[in-house]
Structure formats: C-alpha cells, structure tokens
Write a protein that holds these residues in place. Structure first.
Motif, PDB file in Angstrom:
ATOM      1  N   GLY A 209      -5.384  -1.711  -5.635  1.00 31.20           N
ATOM      2  CA  GLY A 209      -4.103  -1.168  -6.040  1.00 31.20           C
ATOM      3  C   GLY A 209      -3.765  -1.511  -7.481  1.00 31.20           C
ATOM      4  O   GLY A 209      -4.655  -1.746  -8.315  1.00 31.20           O
TER       5      GLY A 209
ATOM      6  N   MET B 239      -0.124   3.686 -10.854  1.00 30.55           N
ATOM      7  CA  MET B 239       0.283   3.747  -9.453  1.00 30.55           C
ATOM      8  C   MET B 239       1.201   4.946  -9.224  1.00 30.55           C
ATOM      9  O   MET B 239       1.006   5.723  -8.275  1.00 30.55           O
ATOM     10  CB  MET B 239       0.986   2.451  -9.057  1.00 30.55           C
ATOM     11  CG  MET B 239       1.446   2.418  -7.615  1.00 30.55           C
ATOM     12  SD  MET B 239       2.222   0.835  -7.180  1.00 30.55           S
ATOM     13  CE  MET B 239       3.708   0.919  -8.191  1.00 30.55           C
TER      14      MET B 239
ATOM     15  N   ASN C  45       0.854  -1.194   0.000  1.00 30.14           N
ATOM     16  CA  ASN C  45       0.000   0.000   0.000  1.00 30.14           C
ATOM     17  C   ASN C  45       0.884   1.235   0.000  1.00 30.14           C
ATOM     18  O   ASN C  45       2.099   1.136   0.177  1.00 30.14           O
ATOM     19  CB  ASN C  45      -0.981   0.002   1.189  1.00 30.14           C
ATOM     20  CG  ASN C  45      -0.276  -0.086   2.524  1.00 30.14           C
ATOM     21  OD1 ASN C  45       0.614   0.694   2.828  1.00 30.14           O
ATOM     22  ND2 ASN C  45      -0.662  -1.061   3.340  1.00 30.14           N
TER      23      ASN C  45
ATOM     24  N   MET D 271      -2.417   4.557  -4.783  1.00 34.17           N
ATOM     25  CA  MET D 271      -2.348   3.099  -4.886  1.00 34.17           C
ATOM     26  C   MET D 271      -0.997   2.581  -4.397  1.00 34.17           C
ATOM     27  O   MET D 271       0.029   3.240  -4.537  1.00 34.17           O
ATOM     28  CB  MET D 271      -2.487   2.660  -6.344  1.00 34.17           C
ATOM     29  CG  MET D 271      -3.830   2.860  -6.970  1.00 34.17           C
ATOM     30  SD  MET D 271      -3.762   2.298  -8.697  1.00 34.17           S
ATOM     31  CE  MET D 271      -5.489   2.548  -9.148  1.00 34.17           C
TER      32      MET D 271
ATOM     33  N   GLY E 232      -5.549   0.026  -2.267  1.00 31.87           N
ATOM     34  CA  GLY E 232      -5.784   1.349  -2.826  1.00 31.87           C
ATOM     35  C   GLY E 232      -7.124   1.888  -2.390  1.00 31.87           C
ATOM     36  O   GLY E 232      -7.884   1.234  -1.672  1.00 31.87           O
TER      37      GLY E 232
END
Length: 330
Positions: free
Chosen positions: A211, A247, A159, A181, A186
């Motif tokens: 995520g 991300m 995380n 994310m 996420g």
C-alpha cells in the motif's frame, strides 16, 4: 430492544450497541492479542449482556460462509484458512471465541467470494475472493444511510475494497490484493511476485507492504503506520505526499472501473478511517472531486462496519430474509 454489532478490523475490534442510545467502542488488536482486555467485560460495562436480543459479528475473510448464520452452526469460525494472505493474528480470534462461549444470541456475517450466490457470475469467474465480512456490514449501513439501491461503496483504511450494489443487491467487489491501495495493503506487482518466487518475502508480507507504506517508506505496527505517514506528509516529506497522491489515484481508478460496467448509479459512498478523513489531511475531498461527475458522493463515518453489523442484527431479529442479496439462515 438491544442489538450489538462487531467489526473485526485490521487495527482493532469495534463494537456498536443500538439501544435507546447508540454507543461505540474499540479495542486495539495488540491489547487483545496480549490478553490485556476481555471484549465481553468491556461490552458488559456498557450494556447488560442478558438484555442483548441479537449480536451480529464479522470475522476475518468469512470465506467459508454463504449466508448470515447463527454462530452455533458455524464451523472453523467461518473461514477456510488461518494462513497466507490475511493471516489470522489472534486478537479477533479471542473475541470470537469469547462471544461463541457466552450464550449471547449471535449471527456471523459472511464475506463476499466466489460462492456468494447474489454476485454477478463474471465476478465469481474472475476472482475467488472479493471482500471480507465487514464489507457486507459497511454496504448495509450505506444502504440504510443513503437509501441508494444502485451505488459504489469504497471502504478505504489499511486496505481499500470497493463494492458494486445494483438494485439493492451486492453484485461484485474489488478486493485489496487486486485493486486499489490502502495505507498498508495493496495489489502485488511484478517485483513482489518475483520476491515471492525468490523466497525474499512471503505473499502475506508482500501484501502487507504493497500500500502507501511502500512509497512513503514507513513500516511498523499496523496501528501506527497511518499516523506516521500523516505526520511526514504534514512535515512536507515528498515520499509521504507521493504515497497519498498515488493511493488516491488508484482508488479513483477502481471507482471508475466499477462505474464503467454498470448502467445505474445513484451515488458513490466513501468510508473507512482513511476514506472519510478530512482532517488533518483531506482524503475524502480529492476523491470526491474526481468522481462526482459519475454520481453524487456521500461520506459516511469510519464506524460504518460496526454500525452496519448492529443494523444487520436488528434486521435479522425482525425477520429479514436477506441482506443485500445474501441469505439469512435461521
């Protein structure tokens, strides 16, 4: 003097021993949950347990604690709930109980939440929970490593949690369920909220699929997911590349968001198993490139959680009264 720090992470439990030399080791969560490994036996292979002056440990969210607290004064392992988002799976619990029953002098590090006294009141009003307890250790390690008193610390792994420190005090943080994310966890978007309402998945199941995994379409054991995404990325898989790029975008957004509410900024720290990664794919570099116009960007290693915990143990033993604004209970 011997000090030990423990980081209760998503994929495993990490230890750092500060003695004449610095020693690190990690035990996988699946081995702990299956009862295959004793944390204290592993620790005793590396240090005489009777020589430990103080150990500092993290456990889960740490949301029932407001101060660094001796373990004998901690109730329910310092957490409010065993269920829901961030559900306890057993591996770290076994380690905590081993340490509690060992007689080793130990303090438990709190998480960051709406009862953390040093936080900006606006953060406490906005969010009930900000960061689990190892993030305090990571921030303390970053503080000692860099000397920065005004900084943003982004811990990126399964995380992503990003913390704001002003004048050497933790003022706020963006937790994994509301911000950027990570590889696995996420924020919950509208589709996931609808899935929860329709009993398709629990909130924790959605959180654990929100995520990079949801974009890369890679699911499985927590300890294997990141490696699978990396493998697919290196093999030219478009979904894996989009997952990594997305991300990174959300992390950059989060850093800019915190930078936008502070007037002082000495530096930005990137850490965690993903945030510090430069090989086999570079995560650190693209984030650094996009945020270095705010402040200098520093990379610290993925062991910052356990190292910071050991450094907190040493500071508490030496009489420190607070850790980045979080009080110490004697």
């Amino acid at each position: 003097m011997v000090f030990v720090g423990m980081d209760h992470g998503t994929t495993g439990v990490s230890f750092t021993i500060l003695d004449n030399e610095t020693t690190h080791f990690k035990i996988l969560r699946e081995d702990l949950s299956a009862g295959k490994v004793s944390a204290l036996k592993e620790l005793s292979k590396r240090v005489d347990l009777n020589s430990i002056d103080l150990m500092a440990i993290t456990y889960a969210m740490g949301d029932a604690l407001k101060a660094v607290t001796p373990i004998e004064k901690v109730k329910n392992r310092g957490i409010k709930s065993m269920e829901g988002a961030g559900k306890v799976t057993g591996g770290g619990t076994a380690v905590y109980d081993e340490i509690e029953n060992s007689g080793i002098p130990t303090v438990v590090i709190p998480g960051i939440h709406d009862e953390t006294t040093c936080l900006d009141e606006r953060f406490k009003a906005a969010y009930s929970h900000h960061a689990s307890s190892e993030k305090v250790s990571i921030c303390y390690n970053a503080f000692l490593e860099t000397g920065f008193k005004n900084m943003i610390v982004s811990d990126i792994s399964s995380n992503t949690v990003t913390m704001l420190i002003e004048d050497g005090i933790i003022k706020g943080a963006m937790d994994a369920c509301i911000g950027a994310m990570g590889t696995i966890h996420g924020p919950l978007d509208l589709k996931m909220i609808r899935d929860i309402d329709d009993d398709i998945r629990t909130a924790n199941e959605c959180f654990s699929r929100a995520g990079a995994v949801k974009i890369a379409d890679v699911y499985g054991k927590v300890s294997h997911v990141k490696d699978e995404i990396i493998k697919n990325y290196l093999n030219g898989d478009g979904k894996a590349k989009l997952a990594v790029d997305t991300m990174i975008m959300t992390i950059v957004m989060e850093i800019y968001g915190l930078a936008g509410i502070t007037e002082k900024m000495d530096g930005i720290i990137l850490t965690g198993s993903t945030g510090s990664m430069q090989e086999p794919i570079d995560i650190f570099g693209p984030i650094k490139k996009q945020v270095e116009c705010i402040a200098p960007v520093v990379r610290i290693g993925e062991r910052s959680g356990s190292v910071g915990s050991a450094q907190i143990a040493r500071a508490v033993f030496e009489g420190e009264k607070d850790i980045l604004g979080i009080p110490v209970v004697k």
